[in-house]
Write a protein that holds these residues in place. Structure first.
Motif, mmCIF file in Angstrom:
data_model
loop_
_atom_site.group_PDB
_atom_site.id
_atom_site.type_symbol
_atom_site.label_atom_id
_atom_site.label_comp_id
_atom_site.label_asym_id
_atom_site.label_seq_id
_atom_site.Cartn_x
_atom_site.Cartn_y
_atom_site.Cartn_z
ATOM 1 N N PRO A 175 0.798 -1.217 0.000
ATOM 2 C CA PRO A 175 0.000 0.000 0.000
ATOM 3 C C PRO A 175 0.841 1.282 0.000
ATOM 4 O O PRO A 175 0.471 2.260 -0.632
ATOM 5 N N ASN A 176 1.979 1.266 0.727
ATOM 6 C CA ASN A 176 2.759 2.505 0.774
ATOM 7 C C ASN A 176 4.276 2.306 0.735
ATOM 8 O O ASN A 176 5.039 3.188 1.108
ATOM 9 N N MET A 177 4.735 1.168 0.265
ATOM 10 C CA MET A 177 6.167 0.945 0.042
ATOM 11 C C MET A 177 6.373 -0.244 -0.872
ATOM 12 O O MET A 177 5.442 -0.996 -1.147
ATOM 13 N N LEU A 178 7.588 -0.404 -1.325
ATOM 14 C CA LEU A 178 7.982 -1.552 -2.141
ATOM 15 C C LEU A 178 8.873 -2.453 -1.306
ATOM 16 O O LEU A 178 9.476 -2.015 -0.332
ATOM 17 N N VAL A 179 8.981 -3.718 -1.694
ATOM 18 C CA VAL A 179 9.929 -4.651 -1.083
ATOM 19 C C VAL A 179 10.577 -5.476 -2.192
ATOM 20 O O VAL A 179 10.087 -5.519 -3.316
ATOM 21 N N HIS A 194 6.319 3.497 11.750
ATOM 22 C CA HIS A 194 4.957 3.355 12.278
ATOM 23 C C HIS A 194 3.868 3.559 11.218
ATOM 24 O O HIS A 194 2.716 3.232 11.430
ATOM 25 N N LEU A 195 4.252 4.078 10.045
ATOM 26 C CA LEU A 195 3.297 4.310 8.967
ATOM 27 C C LEU A 195 3.207 3.153 7.977
ATOM 28 O O LEU A 195 2.374 3.188 7.076
ATOM 29 N N LEU A 196 4.049 2.158 8.140
ATOM 30 C CA LEU A 196 4.041 1.016 7.227
ATOM 31 C C LEU A 196 2.694 0.310 7.240
ATOM 32 O O LEU A 196 2.196 -0.078 8.286
ATOM 33 N N GLU A 197 2.104 0.183 6.061
ATOM 34 C CA GLU A 197 0.822 -0.519 5.917
ATOM 35 C C GLU A 197 1.097 -1.899 5.343
ATOM 36 O O GLU A 197 1.650 -2.017 4.268
#
Length: 107
Positions: free
Chosen positions: A30-34, A103-106
């Motif tokens: 939702p808000n980052m790549l891996v 803390h913002l990781l979804e």
């Protein structure tokens, strides 16, 4: 060995790295790549492309980012593969310099 996407990617999610990956080992949340650790061929092409320096080799990661090794591993099994560059979120530039975003990781 593999490259890992770290905390700096959260809320930025620039996809410059995806565009250069020869094996399409990036996955989009939702808000980052891996990066999928078993698919990464350790080429290093993605690292210099990241505008927020959110990618590092797992052997060269800062101590406070080591938990992102596990996060990349887990989330790459859940999130869909991304293999083409796309626009960053509209507010990505506002988050570019913010350091504490864990803390913002979804998930």
């Amino acid at each position: 060995m593999a490259y890992v996407v770290m905390e700096s990617c959260i809320r930025c999610k620039y996809t410059d790295c995806v565009d250069v990956c020869p094996v399409d080992c990036f996955y989009e949340g939702p808000n980052m790549l891996v990066i999928h650790p078993d698919e990464c061929i350790d080429c290093g092409l993605c690292e210099p492309e990241c505008p927020v320096k959110a990618i590092a080799h797992e052997d060269e990661m800062p101590q406070d980012q080591l938990d992102f090794i596990q996060i990349n591993e887990e989330m790459s099994e859940r999130w869909p593969n991304i293999y083409e560059m796309k626009d960053a979120p509209p507010d990505a530039d506002e988050w570019k310099e913010v350091k504490a975003k864990r803390h913002l990781l979804e998930k």
